[in-house]
Design a protein around this motif. Sequence first.
Motif, mmCIF file in Angstrom:
data_model
loop_
_atom_site.group_PDB
_atom_site.id
_atom_site.type_symbol
_atom_site.label_atom_id
_atom_site.label_comp_id
_atom_site.label_asym_id
_atom_site.label_seq_id
_atom_site.Cartn_x
_atom_site.Cartn_y
_atom_site.Cartn_z
ATOM 1 N N HIS A 131 44.720 53.247 35.101
ATOM 2 C CA HIS A 131 43.751 53.421 36.185
ATOM 3 C C HIS A 131 43.457 54.859 36.557
ATOM 4 N N ILE A 173 49.772 53.359 41.270
ATOM 5 C CA ILE A 173 49.100 54.421 42.008
ATOM 6 C C ILE A 173 49.203 54.106 43.487
ATOM 7 N N ASP A 206 52.652 47.780 46.139
ATOM 8 C CA ASP A 206 52.856 46.821 45.055
ATOM 9 C C ASP A 206 51.558 46.548 44.340
ATOM 10 N N GLU A 207 51.673 46.183 43.092
ATOM 11 C CA GLU A 207 50.511 45.602 42.430
ATOM 12 C C GLU A 207 50.300 44.229 43.080
ATOM 13 N N ASP A 208 49.098 43.755 43.041
ATOM 14 C CA ASP A 208 48.793 42.444 43.596
ATOM 15 C C ASP A 208 49.664 41.399 42.894
ATOM 16 N N LYS A 265 43.500 39.717 39.772
ATOM 17 C CA LYS A 265 42.768 40.912 40.153
ATOM 18 C C LYS A 265 41.362 40.835 39.588
ATOM 19 N N ASP A 292 38.192 44.050 43.267
ATOM 20 C CA ASP A 292 39.481 44.056 43.927
ATOM 21 C C ASP A 292 40.192 45.395 43.734
ATOM 22 N N ARG A 293 39.446 46.460 43.627
ATOM 23 C CA ARG A 293 40.120 47.687 43.228
ATOM 24 C C ARG A 293 40.052 48.776 44.295
ATOM 25 N N GLY A 294 39.948 48.441 45.532
ATOM 26 C CA GLY A 294 39.881 49.473 46.560
ATOM 27 C C GLY A 294 38.514 50.096 46.562
ATOM 28 N N SER A 313 44.411 53.479 48.299
ATOM 29 C CA SER A 313 44.177 53.214 49.709
ATOM 30 C C SER A 313 44.697 54.328 50.598
ATOM 31 N N GLN A 314 45.602 55.142 50.089
ATOM 32 C CA GLN A 314 46.137 56.220 50.903
ATOM 33 C C GLN A 314 45.624 57.548 50.354
#
Lengths: 230, 1208
Positions: free
Chosen positions: B976, B1014, B1058-1060, B1065, B1069-1071, B1077-1078
Amino acid sequence: MSFKREGDDWSQLNVLKKRRVGDLLASYIPEDEVLMLRDGRFACAICPHRPILDTLAMLTAHRGGKKHLSSLQLFYGKNQSGKEMEQNPRPQNELKKEGTKLEAPLLTQTRLITQSALHRAPHYNSCCRRKHRPEAPSPSISCSPLPAQEIEFQSEKISREPEPRSGLQAKESTTASAPAPISPTRRQALDRYLTLRSSGWIPDGEGRWVKDENVEFDSDEEEPPDLLLD
Amino acid sequence: MFLYNLTLQRATGISFAIHGNFSGTKQQEIVVSRGKILELLRPDPNTGKVHTLLTVEVFGVIRSLMAFRLTGGTKDYIVVGSDSGRIVILEYQPSKNMFEKIHQETFGKSGCRRIVPGQFLAVDPKGRAVMISAIEKQKLVYILNRDAAARLTISSPLEAHKANTLVYHVVGVDVGFENPMFACLEMDYEEADNDPTGEAAANTQQTLTFYELDLGLNHVVRKYSEPLEEHGNFLITVPGGSDGPSGVLICSENYITYKNFGDQPDIRCPIPRRRNDLDDPERGMIFVCSATHKTKSMFFFLAQTEQGDIFKITLETDEDMVTEIRLKYFDTVPVAAAMCVLKTGFLFVASEFGNHYLYQIAHLGDDDEEPEFSSAMPLEEGDTFFFQPRPLKNLVLVDELDSLSPILFCQIADLANEDTPQLYVACGRGPRSSLRVLRHGLEVSEMAVSELPGNPNAVWTVRRHIEDEFDAYIIVSFVNATLVLSIGETVEEVTDSGFLGTTPTLSCSLLGDDALVQVYPDGIRHIRADKRVNEWKTPGKKTIVKCAVNQRQVVIALTGGELVYFEMDPSGQLNEYTERKEMSADVVCMSLQRSRFPGCGLWTYCRIISDPSDCLQPLSMQALPAQPESLCIVEMGGTEKQDELGERGSIGFLYLNIGLQNGVLLRTVLDPVTGDLSDTRTRYLGSRPVKLFRVRMQGQEAVLAMSSRSWLSYSYQSRFHLTPLSYETLEFASGFASEQCPEGIVAISTNTLRILALEKLGAVFNQVAFPLQYTPRKFVIHPESNNLIIIETDHNAYTEATKAQRKQQMAEEMVEAAGEDERELAAEMAAAFLNENLPESIFGAPKAGNGQWASVIRVMNPIQGNTLDLVQLEQNEAAFSVAVCRFSNTGEDWYVLVGVAKDLILNPRSVAGGFVYTYKLVNNGEKLEFLHKTPVEEVPAAIAPFQGRVLIGVGKLLRVYDLGKKKLLRKCENKHIANYISGIQTIGHRVIVSDVQESFIWVRYKRNENQLIIFADDTYPRWVTTASLLDYDTVAGADKFGNICVVRLPPNTNDEVDEDPTGNKALWDRGLLNGASQKAEVIMNYHVGETVLSLQKTTLIPGGSESLVYTTLSGGIGILVPFTSHEDHDFFQHVEMHLRSEHPPLCGRDHLSFRSYYFPVKNVIDGDLCEQFNSMEPNKQKNVSEELDRTPPEVSKKLEDIRTRYAF
């Protein structure tokens, strides 16, 4: 474009207010009860079916649900029987506060207030920290077949700064006895588990190890090296 | 976190060089631009050394530089095109040693934009007008004139815009005193743009366009335009008017063409090529730079091809009509960015990469056997002439200016165990690249070393007459004898000098015009020019313990603390002053300023004693922390030197230097009138007592301080430097001047006498260079043996094997092509060709073509610089990454992993795959033993050891590999990362990946799940070139546009993501926009202005604090240091603020906007700007320091303090 809210629809405002309060309160969700996902969503770690929730609001709603509450009981019941020492974080917090109150309650309070007034942002410390609040119980990883304690042992190895840890222990000693040191054989077993797991072996649940199909192995590697050694 | 930026060594690469009489005297100087720095150089016509007179950082990008001179003037002005959207005209003021901005006219937006002028400058050769042009559309012409007071004036701009036109080069045509004319290489793309079929684009031709400035109408007209056959890359003006035929030479691929107005036909001549060249014969050849030499009677051009061969170009004329172009091979020098031919017969070559050179033109190449090629020689189209390259014949190398540019990689470590870390710098390009070891210190050139019969105590030099330029004697004092050596062609012992040889000497000097004085323990010996000797004996049992001597005065201290003063009267007699002065304690050391103060040091006190008219009155006293060892009063700072016009610049301060027994040097300002001592600065020099000696350096006084290490304290470009000499410990020294060495030092060390010269004043580092074969890309240090493992990779290059193969093939072809009877001759020629070996560092390596790569892996001892092992990779395998590591499953063995790309084509990008070569380091880290080769899909551009395994960035895939038996085994993968992994840093379980375009990505390795996840990334797009971890949450990075940033994860970042776990996925679904996200926070942003290729957090001086050291592509080295207190930060912020307004950058770019070029500058204060405080005019300094509630010396002391706390 302005980020100011326009209009006077009070219901909408109230909804927003409620959401804001919900967001603020959400930070009181203990870290081990929820998993943060890579994409910023959340998975409830209490419920056995691991529901995924898109936003904090949804998570809060879920946490108020009947299903969750019953799972919660189950979860903490299990946890307590498993480790004895672990308790709900809230009373622990209270206990700690009481302990400090004994010295000079007014002074402590004032100090806290001035501190919070002076440092709006948390003080930066370059040392590595554990990311858990001291009152939170040790993190558990849901899908791992290992008990929480093992993970803790692992993360302890990463941790560079012992202070929060020792604080935790000190506090724990007031409520329960310190965790028993891990015996060398246990440590070895844990090490072997992690080594195997990180080199691509997966436990199949029946005590055997199988190869992860996405991982490469030497052509003559048929069984996990440790088993061969044994 | 607030940081302070300091440059330790300015950029060394040169982008432009112009020459002219900038100081207005007969002497020619060179002005060079080094990206954001303007520098004035003066080649000394006698010694051939190039001295730097002035360096100014302009805080802007210098895009073009030109010199011009008004008609009838004697002084050249400098016109600068920069990214400021302004045209700036500068004049050099020799009396103040500064550039003065005469004119600054704004015409457009700032920044390097397509249609804002600044990229090209052209001046009318008669100095009447200047044209400034953009890459596209806009051209402005300014008329230059004089006003009534003969000051330069500049008109408002005249437009010569033409839309949809690209510009390649602009020159001013020499038309004598007719209307000024500019020639321009242009391309009109309007039609091509409007034609969707693409036919017009294929047919578009470049044009040569002439613009005429009609001085009568005050108007610019596009006079004439002509399409060109070949695509030109630059123009050369041909002298006109009374000096030549006028017109221009167009340099294009394979041809050089002469064009002019009127009936003049085009004259075209092919560019000659090397005979039997390994280059692709289909490849075109172009000239890359040129220099014109013009005298009253003749002119010629020197033009350099891209292979480095210089041709002398002359034009044959017949009544102002050019009939013939003649080219003659001149010599081969490194490929230059700019060349200047000076009137004194020097050729200055500003190399594109690596060191710059000054050559003496010894011959003009007029009468040698070298064939001359001419446009008149019949040749078929596409055919050309051939010549044989050879070592230098017409040029003689006289000086070399060190240049680190380009620095590809740097690591700082103390591999040589010297306490102070060394900088290991991989620099250069192609066959001229090198690994350089930089150490803080001044380079010392040893002129002579001679052994003496015993161990001497002291040494002096004296002149015979006050007007003599050079010293006549070297006096060496031993325990019980004195040796006198005379300086001539050789240095020989003499006995007829009049000096007493049977006693040790305390001091000696020239006295008056032509007498000498020798002070020895029992008396003073005054030797007159006619060898008459007067002696003064010490009274009774007293001996002389200390003395201080100058050209008129002698002060001696007798045992018991008695001072006796002597002065020379007009008749040349040395008279004792009647009154002696009793001191309260023994005198430890003394120094005498030229006219006024004898200073004398006593136990823990230092007294300044006034001159005898006040009867040796104590003027001031200073308490010292330890017993003094020696004193030295010097006049330093300011431009004391008288310039050629006879103007005298500001006088520097008097400084009292005090060397203490505990190894500390104190420097105090001494008031020349009152004798007050103020502004003391302290520096620890070494473990031994500090002895001080006054010497002369570049016409100024300087102090040589000797402790366990020798230091030179001098003022250079209005800044104090205290630099250690990179030389062994010395015991005593004195200045030395002779014909061979006008500014040297004579020193003693054990039983040797040494004559030394310090030539590279102002340089912070002295360097040792070890040559490499190809461009070094990266290196790693083997921690056990300290050996370096270097990967060198070149594009467009042959490996040794391919080269040999091609040579063999060409030799065979040579023989085959020959006829029956010529076979033997051809075979001989082929053999000669095979044996011929021109050094590639001078003649360049053959160019193999696009997509051809050559690489080696080298194991090198960094101390001796010898290659311990060399692995040649195959043709088209390009090494891009290297790591040295251990694997947890193999124990103590060290492995070297090299990431190699196979058949990489840069544009349009394609790659056939890659390999990771695994070598085992054997033989104590000296040999590489090949283990296996792991194929991968993409370029493995980053490798980092990680928890007993390795992380490899394969294109955009991040993988964990473990050592296997036949190859590396992939254990885990993350797909990714956005584009291409350019670097990997690890700390704990965290992995910080730098993406080539998307800044940093934080990845967490979960061991119990064997996953790389990530959990955070950055919000800005950064084209990261290099990164360095500052702590667990913080990373510093640099990007390819010249920015440095520090980003940090906020304290509430959670890396337990965590991974989903459900595994379903989906694409959505990838942000947000595929990001994590951070997000990290930006702590600091700063635009350096040069591409930074290495960053390291380290301490540079023993006992110093940590700083972030960066090196740049242009050869600069700088540091970012943290402020330790809010007061300091506040102070420097104010200094910076005041300097921004009081001392704006020279080329008109706003300082704040320059430092915020790509990202707004944040939390960094520019020390380079703050340090310009020292070069401001005194009244401005006073204003600024008053605003800060301080005095100017206090401000400069603070500036010096922060520098010496972290570096040098």
